[in-house]
Enzyme design. Sequence first.
Site, PDB file in Angstrom:
ATOM      1  CB  ALA A 291      -0.950   0.029   0.812  1.00 33.70           C
TER       2      ALA A 291
ATOM      3  CD  GLU B 227      -3.692 -14.756  -2.787  1.00 35.26           C
ATOM      4  OE1 GLU B 227      -3.518 -14.116  -1.910  1.00 35.26           O
ATOM      5  OE2 GLU B 227      -3.463 -16.114  -2.424  1.00 35.26           O
TER       6      GLU B 227
ATOM      7  CE1 TYR C 134       1.768  -6.212  -7.136  1.00 36.46           C
ATOM      8  CE2 TYR C 134      -0.582  -6.684  -7.493  1.00 36.46           C
ATOM      9  CZ  TYR C 134       0.428  -6.149  -6.548  1.00 36.46           C
ATOM     10  OH  TYR C 134       0.280  -5.748  -5.358  1.00 36.46           O
TER      11      TYR C 134
HETATM   12  C1  LIG Z   1      -1.656  -0.334  -6.146  1.00 37.81           C
HETATM   13  C2  LIG Z   1      -0.864   0.737  -5.532  1.00 37.81           C
HETATM   14  C3  LIG Z   1       0.096  -0.025  -4.531  1.00 37.81           C
HETATM   15  C4  LIG Z   1       0.179   1.303  -6.577  1.00 37.81           C
HETATM   16  O1  LIG Z   1       0.964   2.051  -6.029  1.00 37.81           O
HETATM   17  P1  LIG Z   1       1.678   3.539  -6.608  1.00 37.81           P
HETATM   18  O2  LIG Z   1       2.826   4.006  -6.044  1.00 37.81           O
HETATM   19  O3  LIG Z   1       0.632   4.528  -7.027  1.00 37.81           O
HETATM   20  O4  LIG Z   1       2.154   2.919  -8.227  1.00 37.81           O
HETATM   21  P2  LIG Z   1       3.222   3.538  -9.265  1.00 37.81           P
HETATM   22  O5  LIG Z   1       3.233   5.068  -9.121  1.00 37.81           O
HETATM   23  O6  LIG Z   1       4.967   3.026  -8.756  1.00 37.81           O
HETATM   24  O7  LIG Z   1       3.080   2.658 -10.365  1.00 37.81           O
HETATM   25  C5  LIG Z   1       1.769   2.612 -10.937  1.00 37.81           C
HETATM   26  C6  LIG Z   1       1.894   1.730 -11.798  1.00 37.81           C
HETATM   27  O8  LIG Z   1       0.635   1.118 -11.826  1.00 37.81           O
HETATM   28  C7  LIG Z   1      -0.076   0.965 -13.099  1.00 37.81           C
HETATM   29  N1  LIG Z   1      -1.161   1.984 -13.037  1.00 37.81           N
HETATM   30  C8  LIG Z   1      -1.206   2.982 -12.443  1.00 37.81           C
HETATM   31  N2  LIG Z   1      -2.401   3.555 -12.833  1.00 37.81           N
HETATM   32  C9  LIG Z   1      -3.094   2.507 -13.525  1.00 37.81           C
HETATM   33  C10 LIG Z   1      -4.424   2.534 -13.884  1.00 37.81           C
HETATM   34  N3  LIG Z   1      -5.205   3.524 -13.754  1.00 37.81           N
HETATM   35  N4  LIG Z   1      -4.925   1.473 -14.814  1.00 37.81           N
HETATM   36  C11 LIG Z   1      -4.048   0.460 -14.956  1.00 37.81           C
HETATM   37  N5  LIG Z   1      -2.696   0.556 -14.434  1.00 37.81           N
HETATM   38  C12 LIG Z   1      -2.284   1.738 -13.568  1.00 37.81           C
HETATM   39  C13 LIG Z   1       0.932   1.352 -14.256  1.00 37.81           C
HETATM   40  O9  LIG Z   1       1.727   0.105 -14.540  1.00 37.81           O
HETATM   41  C14 LIG Z   1       1.935   1.974 -13.203  1.00 37.81           C
HETATM   42  O10 LIG Z   1       3.321   2.117 -13.790  1.00 37.81           O
HETATM   43  P3  LIG Z   1       3.536   3.577 -14.802  1.00 37.81           P
HETATM   44  O11 LIG Z   1       3.506   4.787 -13.955  1.00 37.81           O
HETATM   45  O12 LIG Z   1       5.097   3.205 -14.902  1.00 37.81           O
HETATM   46  O13 LIG Z   1       2.562   3.085 -16.104  1.00 37.81           O
HETATM   47  C15 LIG Z   1      -1.307   2.067  -4.889  1.00 37.81           C
HETATM   48  O14 LIG Z   1      -2.372   2.503  -5.905  1.00 37.81           O
HETATM   49  C16 LIG Z   1      -2.288   1.514  -3.576  1.00 37.81           C
HETATM   50  O15 LIG Z   1      -1.707   1.886  -2.499  1.00 37.81           O
HETATM   51  N6  LIG Z   1      -3.549   1.315  -3.934  1.00 37.81           N
HETATM   52  C17 LIG Z   1      -4.372   0.782  -2.499  1.00 37.81           C
HETATM   53  C18 LIG Z   1      -3.967  -0.526  -1.906  1.00 37.81           C
HETATM   54  C19 LIG Z   1      -3.686  -1.739  -3.071  1.00 37.81           C
HETATM   55  O16 LIG Z   1      -4.521  -1.674  -3.918  1.00 37.81           O
HETATM   56  N7  LIG Z   1      -2.837  -2.405  -2.905  1.00 37.81           N
HETATM   57  C20 LIG Z   1      -2.592  -3.587  -3.727  1.00 37.81           C
HETATM   58  C21 LIG Z   1      -3.142  -4.611  -3.072  1.00 37.81           C
HETATM   59  S1  LIG Z   1      -2.933  -6.155  -4.021  1.00 37.81           S
END
Ligand SMILES: CC(C)(COP(=O)(O)OP(=O)(O)OC[C@H]1O[C@@H](n2cnc3c(N)ncnc32)[C@H](O)[C@@H]1OP(=O)(O)O)[C@@H](O)C(=O)NCCC(=O)NCCS
Length: 156
Positions: free
Chosen positions: A76, A109, A121
């Site tokens: 997260a 998952e 992922y």
């Molecule tokens: C999922 C999560 C961990 C991503 O963290 P983040 O720091 O925002 O992610 P990053 O900025 O490193 O990278 C995001 C990557 O996700 C993907 N991504 C981002 N937004 C996206 C969207 N709207 N649709 C599809 N892919 C997307 C892209 O691959 C992106 O990489 P890029 O910027 O090189 O294109 C964050 O959004 C989060 O904490 N979400 C809530 C908790 C959660 O869902 N955890 C995962 C549980 S399995």
Amino acid sequence: MNDLGLVIRPMALSDLDRVCEIERNLFAAPWSRTSFEDEVAGGATSASWVVERAGRVIAFMVSWVVADELHIGNLAVDPAMQSGGVATALLEHSLEDAARRGVALAILEVRMSNRKARGLYEKFGFSEAAVRRGYYSDDGEDALVMLRTVGEENEA
Ligand SMILES: CC(C)(COP(=O)(O)OP(=O)(O)OC[C@H]1O[C@@H](n2cnc3c(N)ncnc32)[C@H](O)[C@@H]1OP(=O)(O)O)[C@@H](O)C(=O)NCCC(=O)NCCS
């Protein structure tokens, strides 16, 4: 410290106020503090990390190394810090550490509806391996099981 000003280090008990705050802000059915305490105390199998920027915890990951597999249980990023590459840096760090520990396979998952996490992922080369029907007990959503090999190429 990396190019984004991030410090990634093992999770400690003193991080848990902030870790639980991020967890509660993001998940409808958050992990309990006890669950995180168990992870920090988890010994050799535990592979749990926090990310700090300017001395403040902004993200975390909980995972386990079991035999030659890395199981990612929780990941997260503080909502205010999302979409800035933080999870990318954390996952990269985790997979490099796993490779050093001799891990061959990473598994996780993810909620079927979680497009952003699935995108992250997929960017790292995880592929869809199975669907666990009704996996999430709070709302019955299906989980997608995703896998990737570890050790040869960990770059995003
Ligand atoms: C999922 C999560 C961990 C991503 O963290 P983040 O720091 O925002 O992610 P990053 O900025 O490193 O990278 C995001 C990557 O996700 C993907 N991504 C981002 N937004 C996206 C969207 N709207 N649709 C599809 N892919 C997307 C892209 O691959 C992106 O990489 P890029 O910027 O090189 O294109 C964050 O959004 C989060 O904490 N979400 C809530 C908790 C959660 O869902 N955890 C995962 C549980 S399995």
